[in-house]
Scaffold this active site. Structure first.
Site, PDB file in Angstrom:
ATOM      1  N   ARG A   1      -4.467 148.933  -9.223  1.00  0.00           N
ATOM      2  CA  ARG A   1      -4.128 150.363  -9.215  1.00  0.00           C
ATOM      3  C   ARG A   1      -4.068 150.925  -7.790  1.00  0.00           C
ATOM      4  NH1 ARG A   1      -3.828 150.911 -14.569  1.00  0.00           N
ATOM      5  NH2 ARG A   1      -5.557 150.192 -15.856  1.00  0.00           N
TER       6      ARG A   1
ATOM      7  N   LYS B   1      -3.133 148.308 -22.187  1.00  0.00           N
ATOM      8  CA  LYS B   1      -4.087 147.213 -21.951  1.00  0.00           C
ATOM      9  C   LYS B   1      -5.278 147.321 -22.894  1.00  0.00           C
ATOM     10  CE  LYS B   1      -5.764 146.981 -17.635  1.00  0.00           C
ATOM     11  NZ  LYS B   1      -7.225 147.007 -17.491  1.00  0.00           N
TER      12      LYS B   1
ATOM     13  N   GLY C   1     -12.532 143.555 -16.663  1.00  0.00           N
ATOM     14  CA  GLY C   1     -13.819 144.121 -17.075  1.00  0.00           C
ATOM     15  C   GLY C   1     -13.844 144.407 -18.568  1.00  0.00           C
TER      16      GLY C   1
ATOM     17  N   ARG D   1      -8.011 144.893 -27.697  1.00  0.00           N
ATOM     18  CA  ARG D   1      -8.699 145.109 -28.975  1.00  0.00           C
ATOM     19  C   ARG D   1      -7.918 144.505 -30.140  1.00  0.00           C
ATOM     20  NH1 ARG D   1     -10.235 148.822 -25.311  1.00  0.00           N
ATOM     21  NH2 ARG D   1     -12.184 149.980 -25.562  1.00  0.00           N
TER      22      ARG D   1
ATOM     23  N   ASP E   1      -9.023 156.030 -14.970  1.00  0.00           N
ATOM     24  CA  ASP E   1      -8.189 154.999 -14.340  1.00  0.00           C
ATOM     25  C   ASP E   1      -7.069 155.593 -13.480  1.00  0.00           C
ATOM     26  OD1 ASP E   1      -9.668 152.943 -15.471  1.00  0.00           O
ATOM     27  OD2 ASP E   1      -8.398 152.831 -17.253  1.00  0.00           O
TER      28      ASP E   1
HETATM   29  C1  S3P Z   1     -11.471 150.676 -20.831  1.00  0.00           C
HETATM   30  C2  S3P Z   1     -12.431 151.578 -20.498  1.00  0.00           C
HETATM   31  C3  S3P Z   1     -12.594 152.135 -19.141  1.00  0.00           C
HETATM   32  C4  S3P Z   1     -11.359 151.903 -18.268  1.00  0.00           C
HETATM   33  C5  S3P Z   1     -10.827 150.504 -18.411  1.00  0.00           C
HETATM   34  C6  S3P Z   1     -10.467 150.215 -19.859  1.00  0.00           C
HETATM   35  C7  S3P Z   1     -11.418 150.175 -22.217  1.00  0.00           C
HETATM   36  O1  S3P Z   1     -13.699 151.532 -18.524  1.00  0.00           O
HETATM   37  O2  S3P Z   1     -11.663 152.158 -16.920  1.00  0.00           O
HETATM   38  O3  S3P Z   1      -9.689 150.323 -17.599  1.00  0.00           O
HETATM   39  O4  S3P Z   1     -10.395 149.563 -22.608  1.00  0.00           O
HETATM   40  O5  S3P Z   1     -12.400 150.371 -22.949  1.00  0.00           O
HETATM   41  P1  S3P Z   1     -15.196 152.135 -18.690  1.00  0.00           P
HETATM   42  O6  S3P Z   1     -15.560 152.000 -20.097  1.00  0.00           O
HETATM   43  O7  S3P Z   1     -16.046 151.266 -17.811  1.00  0.00           O
HETATM   44  O8  S3P Z   1     -15.094 153.536 -18.201  1.00  0.00           O
END
Ligand code: S3P
Length: 434
Positions: free
Chosen positions: A389, A24, A97, A29, A317
Site C-alpha cells: 500500500r 482480499k 497477516g 474467508r 487500510d
Molecule cells: C483484515 C482486517 C484488518 C485489515 C486487514 C484485513 C481482515 O486488520 O487491516 O488488511 O480481513 O480481517 P486488523 O484486524 O488487524 O485491523
C-alpha cells in the site's frame, strides 16, 4: 522474489471505467469456510493475489482440493469441519497477516499440530493479540516472543469465552470465531469499535447460527457449515488508490465499477468528502448480503481537516492513500488515533512520513498519526519498505509531483493488487519500471 522498482511521473487526468480486483478479506474467508463446509463452494471474483493464493496453498496442504476453472474463480471441495489432515511441513502465509491470524484460530481446534510461518515483514508482526485470547479458550500456541512462527498444538479441547479485544481488529474477532466453531459452548467477541463483519455474514450464509450486530458477535460450537457460492466484490482498499488519484488530479472523472461498500470499510469516502471531494455512488445494490456500487470520482480541490477519530477503524487500510490526499490538499490535516498503522505490513506512519519528506512535504510524525501540511509535491526516491500500500500510494503521489518519484521495492504489490501497473497506466498514470 526479484526486486521491482517503479518510477511514477506526472500524469492524468484519470478517465474512463475500471474494475479493480476482488476483495482480499472476502477471498481469504471464502477459501476457509469453503474448505470447512460440507459440499462444493464456487467462488467468483476471487483475488488472484499472493496473500490469498498462500491461504489456498495452505488449505491444499491440509487436504482440501481446489479447481481453478478460470482466473478469479475457485471451486472448493469442502472436507467438513473435521476433515482437514495435518501437514508435517511449515505452512507459509507469505506476507498475509489476515491469512496467519485467521488460520491460527482455525488450526487451534484441530486434532493435529501445525506451524505457521511468514515472510520477513509478517515475521515482525504481533501475534499475541490472537494467541493470548486463543489461549484463554484452551489453545496452546508457541510464538517467537509474540511473533511468528506460530507452533499450534493440536488435540486441545477448546471452550468458548467472552472476549473484549483491546484494539478494534477484524482479524482478532475472526480468529476467535473460527476457533469457536470447534469450542464447547458459546464464543463471544465484544469490540471497542465495530470492524468489518465478513466472517459473521459468511458464517450465516454457510448456515452456521450466529448472533451479531455492529461490535458484537456470538456463536456456539458444534454446528455444520454447508457450501454456498460466494461472489467476491471488488476490493475497496484497492479502489482507494484510484479514488484518491481522481480526487487530486485536475480534469479527472473516473468510474470504479462494482466496488464492495461494506460500511466498516468506507471511512475513506467520509474523510475525502470532509476534505471537499466530489464522489458519487451509483447503482447501489446488494449481493450476497454485501453493499456494492459504482463510484464516480471527479476532481475537486481538497482542503485539510482534523480527521474525526471515530472513522479511523473504518479506513484502517486506506491511510497511506489518505496521506497523499492530505499532502496535496490546501492546508493542514491532522490524523490521530491510528497507532495500529505502526504494526501493518510496514510501520505505515513512518513509511509515509519518510517518503513524503523525501518529496519535500512538511509532515510531523505523531505516535498515533501525523500532521501533514498540504502543498506542492516534489520528486524523490522513496522506499516502500516492501509494503504494497505504500508503493501504490507513492505511485499516486507521482501523478502530481514536479519531477518523477522513484519507488523502491514494489514486488509486494502482487500480494493484493495483481495488474496494478497496467490498470493504472490505462487510466492515466505514467508508471514504469525504474
Ligand atoms: C483484515 C482486517 C484488518 C485489515 C486487514 C484485513 C481482515 O486488520 O487491516 O488488511 O480481513 O480481517 P486488523 O484486524 O488487524 O485491523
Amino acid at each position: 522474489m526479484s526486486r521491482i522498482d517503479w518510477c511514477s511521473s506526472a500524469g492524468g487526468p484519470l478517465r474512463g471505467e475500471i474494475v479493480v480486483p476482488g476483495d482480499k478479506s472476502v477471498s481469504h474467508r471464502a477459501l476457509m469456510f469453503g474448505a470447512l463446509a460440507e459440499g462444493v463452494t464456487r467462488i467468483r471474483g476471487f483475488l488472484e493475489g499472493e496473500d490469498t493464493r498462500a491461504t489456498a496453498a495452505i488449505l491444499g496442504r491440509l487436504g482440501v482440493r481446489f479447481e481453478t476453472p478460470a482466473p478469479g474463480e475457485r471451486v472448493v471441495h469442502g472436507v467438513g469441519l473435521h476433515g482437514l489432515r495435518g501437514s508435517s511441513e511449515p505452512l507459509d502465509c507469505g506476507n498475509a497477516g489476515t491469512g496467519m491470524r485467521l488460520l491460527a484460530g482455525l488450526l487451534a481446534g484441530q486434532a493435529f499440530d501445525s506451524t505457521l510461518i511468514g515472510d520477513e515483514s509478517l515475521s515482525r508482526r504481533p501475534m499475541r493479540r490472537v494467541t493470548d485470547p486463543l489461549g484463554l479458550m484452551g489453545a496452546v500456541i508457541d510464538t517467537n516472543d509474540g511473533k511468528p512462527p506460530l507452533r499450534i498444538h493440536g488435540g486441545k479441547t477448546l471452550h468458548g469465552v467472552t472476549y473484549e479485544p483491546p484494539v478494534a481488529s477484524a482479524q482478532i474477532k475472526s480468529a476467535l470465531l473460527l476457533a469457536g466453531l470447534y469450542a464447547e459452548g458459546f464464543t463471544e467477541v465484544v469490540e471497542p469499535h465495530p470492524t468489518r463483519d465478513y466472517t459473521e455474514s459468511m458464517l450465516r450464509a454457510f448456515g452456521w447460527p450466529i448472533d451479531y450486530a455492529p461490535g458484537r458477535a456470538r456463536l456456539e460450537g458444534g454446528h455444520t457449515l454447508r457450501a454456498v457460492d460466494v461472489d467476491v466484490p471488488a476490493d475497496f482498499s484497492s479502489a482507494a488508490f484510484f479514488i484518491v488519484a481522481a480526487c487530486i488530479v485536475p480534469g479527472s472523472e473516473l468510474r470504479l465499477k462494482a466496488v464492495g461498500l461494506n460500511p466498516r470499510r468506507t471511512g475513506l469516502l467520509a474523510a475525502l468528502e470532509l476534505m471537499g471531494a466530489d464522489i458519487a455512488v451509483e447503482n447501489m445494490r446488494s449481493s450476497g448480503g454485501e453493499d456494492i456500487g459504482d463510484l464516480v470520482v471527479r476532481y475537486a480541490p481538497l482542503h485539510g481537516v482534523a480527521l474525526p477519530l471515530d472513522i479511523v477503524p473504518d479506513m484502517i487500510d486506506e491511510f497511506p492513500a489518505l496521506f497523499v490526499a492530505a499532502a496535496t490538499a490546501d492546508g493542514m490535516t491532522t490524523i490521530r488515533g491510528a497507532a495500529e498503522l505502526r504494526v501493518k505490513e510496514s510501520d505505515r506512519i513512518a513509511s509515509m512520513a519518510h517518503g513524503l519528506k523525501a518529496c519535500g512535504v512538511k509532515i510531523d510524525e505523531l505516535p498515533d498519526g501525523a500532521i501533514i501540511q498540504g502543498g506542492p509535491i516534489g520528486g524523490g526516491t522513496i522506499d516502500s519498505h516492501g509494503d504494497h500500500r505504500i508503493a501504490m500510494s507513492f505511485a499516486v503521489a507521482g501523478l502530481l509531483a514536479s519531477t518523477p518519484i522513484v519507488i523502491g521495492d514494489c514486488a509486494n504489490v502482487a500480494t493484493s493488487f495483481p495488474g496494478f501497473v497496467a490498470l493504472a497506466n490505462g487510466a492515466g498514470f505514467r508508471l514504469e519500471a525504474a
